[in-house]
Motif scaffolding. Structure first.
Motif, PDB file in Angstrom:
ATOM      1  N   GLU A   1       0.823  -1.210   0.000  1.00 44.23           N
ATOM      2  CA  GLU A   1       0.000   0.000   0.000  1.00 44.23           C
ATOM      3  C   GLU A   1       0.861   1.266   0.000  1.00 44.23           C
ATOM      4  OE1 GLU A   1      -2.977  -0.528   3.066  1.00 44.23           O
ATOM      5  OE2 GLU A   1      -4.057  -1.978   1.830  1.00 44.23           O
ATOM      6  N   ASP A   2       2.001   1.235   0.706  1.00 44.27           N
ATOM      7  CA  ASP A   2       2.936   2.364   0.658  1.00 44.27           C
ATOM      8  C   ASP A   2       3.443   2.556  -0.775  1.00 44.27           C
ATOM      9  OD1 ASP A   2       2.799   2.574   3.477  1.00 44.27           O
ATOM     10  OD2 ASP A   2       4.644   1.414   3.768  1.00 44.27           O
ATOM     11  N   PHE A   3       3.848   1.447  -1.380  1.00 47.16           N
ATOM     12  CA  PHE A   3       4.403   1.463  -2.732  1.00 47.16           C
ATOM     13  C   PHE A   3       3.360   1.947  -3.743  1.00 47.16           C
ATOM     14  CE2 PHE A   3       5.802  -1.034  -6.591  1.00 47.16           C
ATOM     15  CZ  PHE A   3       6.974  -0.328  -6.820  1.00 47.16           C
ATOM     16  N   LEU A   4       2.135   1.489  -3.580  1.00 53.82           N
ATOM     17  CA  LEU A   4       1.050   1.906  -4.460  1.00 53.82           C
ATOM     18  C   LEU A   4       0.817   3.415  -4.347  1.00 53.82           C
ATOM     19  CD1 LEU A   4      -1.178   0.885  -6.434  1.00 53.82           C
ATOM     20  CD2 LEU A   4      -2.662   0.646  -4.421  1.00 53.82           C
ATOM     21  N   GLU A   5       0.828   3.926  -3.126  1.00 52.75           N
ATOM     22  CA  GLU A   5       0.649   5.374  -2.931  1.00 52.75           C
ATOM     23  C   GLU A   5       1.804   6.152  -3.569  1.00 52.75           C
ATOM     24  OE1 GLU A   5      -0.287   8.628   0.565  1.00 52.75           O
ATOM     25  OE2 GLU A   5       0.748   6.780   1.142  1.00 52.75           O
ATOM     26  N   LEU A   6       3.024   5.683  -3.361  1.00 51.31           N
ATOM     27  CA  LEU A   6       4.197   6.335  -3.948  1.00 51.31           C
ATOM     28  C   LEU A   6       4.061   6.430  -5.464  1.00 51.31           C
ATOM     29  CD1 LEU A   6       7.242   7.256  -4.099  1.00 51.31           C
ATOM     30  CD2 LEU A   6       7.806   4.828  -4.080  1.00 51.31           C
ATOM     31  N   LEU A   7       3.788   5.318  -6.103  1.00 48.37           N
ATOM     32  CA  LEU A   7       3.684   5.329  -7.566  1.00 48.37           C
ATOM     33  C   LEU A   7       2.463   6.099  -8.047  1.00 48.37           C
ATOM     34  CD1 LEU A   7       4.944   1.799  -8.635  1.00 48.37           C
ATOM     35  CD2 LEU A   7       6.195   3.951  -8.491  1.00 48.37           C
ATOM     36  N   SER A   8       1.405   6.103  -7.275  1.00 48.76           N
ATOM     37  CA  SER A   8       0.218   6.871  -7.641  1.00 48.76           C
ATOM     38  C   SER A   8       0.527   8.371  -7.629  1.00 48.76           C
ATOM     39  CB  SER A   8      -0.934   6.555  -6.683  1.00 48.76           C
ATOM     40  OG  SER A   8      -2.066   7.326  -7.005  1.00 48.76           O
TER      41      SER A   8
END
Length: 190
Positions: free
Chosen positions: A92-99
Motif C-alpha cells: 500500500e505504501d508502494f502503491l501510494e508512492l507510484l500513484s
C-alpha cells in the motif's frame, strides 16, 4: 479455468482504484513490480492483510531502476512514503508512492509530497537546515559550508514572503509552481 490466482479481492481493487490514480490493470502491474522485488516475501495472493503488513526492505526498494539512477532523494522519498518512516515499504505504501508520482496525479498532490520530501525535520516548514540537507544531496556534498550557507540564504531571501526565515507550504508551492520542469521531473511511468 479455475486456475487463475486472485491477487486482490474485488473490494480491495475497488478501494485501490478509489484511493489512487490507477486503473485495475495498473494496480495489478504495480503489484507485479512490488512482488518482483522480493518474490519470497511478497505473495501472489494478497486478499488478507498482507498489503499493509508485509514489507520490502529499503535496500531492495532502491534497486528499482527509477530510483537506482542518480536520484539523490531516493532514501528520503521512500522514508516519506513508508508508513513507518523507515523506507521499508508495504504494498500500500508502494502503491501510494507510484500513484503520487504517476502522470495522472494532480499538481497539488505532487507539490504536497514534494514539500514533505524537502521538510527533512518534519516541522511543516522548510528551514535553513532542510535546505542544507537538500543542497548537500543535490550537489553530492561538493559545496563547502560557506557556499552551502550562501545558497540556502539566497533561497530563503527570494522565497520567504513573510520574512520568518523559513518556507511555509504556501511559499514553497509558490516557488515550485513557477519551476517549468517540476511536473515533468516529479513522475514515474509504471
Amino acid at each position: 479455468m479455475g486456475n487463475k490466482v486472485v491477487t486482490f479481492s474485488e473490494e480491495q481493487i475497488d478501494d485501490y482504484q478509489d484511493c489512487t490514480y490507477f486503473t485495475r490493470k495498473e494496480i495489478l502491474r504495480v503489484h507485479k513490480r512490488f512482488r518482483e522485488l522480493s518474490p519470497s516475501t511478497v505473495p501472489k495472493c494478497m486478499t488478507g492483510d498482507e498489503a499493509h503488513t508485509i514489507k520490502v526492505p529499503l535496500n531492495l526498494m532502491e534497486t528499482l531502476p527509477e530510483f537506482r539512477q542518480e536520484n539523490p532523494f531516493r532514501k528520503r522519498i521512500f522514508s516519506v512514503f513508508s508508513s513507518d518512516g523507515t523506507g521499508n515499504m508495504t504494498f500500500e505504501d508502494f502503491l501510494e508512492l507510484l500513484s503520487v508520482l504517476s502522470e495522472q496525479a494532480p499538481r497539488d498532490i505532487k507539490v504536497f509530497y514534494a514539500f514533505k520530501i524537502y521538510d527533512f525535520d518534519g516541522d511543516e516548514h522548510i528551514g535553513p537546515a532542510d535546505l542544507q540537507q537538500a543542497l548537500t544531496l543535490l550537489t553530492s556534498n561538493e559545496l563547502n559550508a560557506e557556499e552551502t550557507s550562501q545558497a540556502c540564504a539566497k533561497v530563503v531571501e527570494e522565497s520567504d514572503i513573510d520574512g520568518d526565515g523559513k518556507l511555509s507550504f504556501i511559499e514553497f508551492e509558490h516557488v515550485i509552481l513557477r519551476a517549468p520542469d517540476f511536473l515533468t521531473t516529479f513522475h514515474i511511468r509504471i
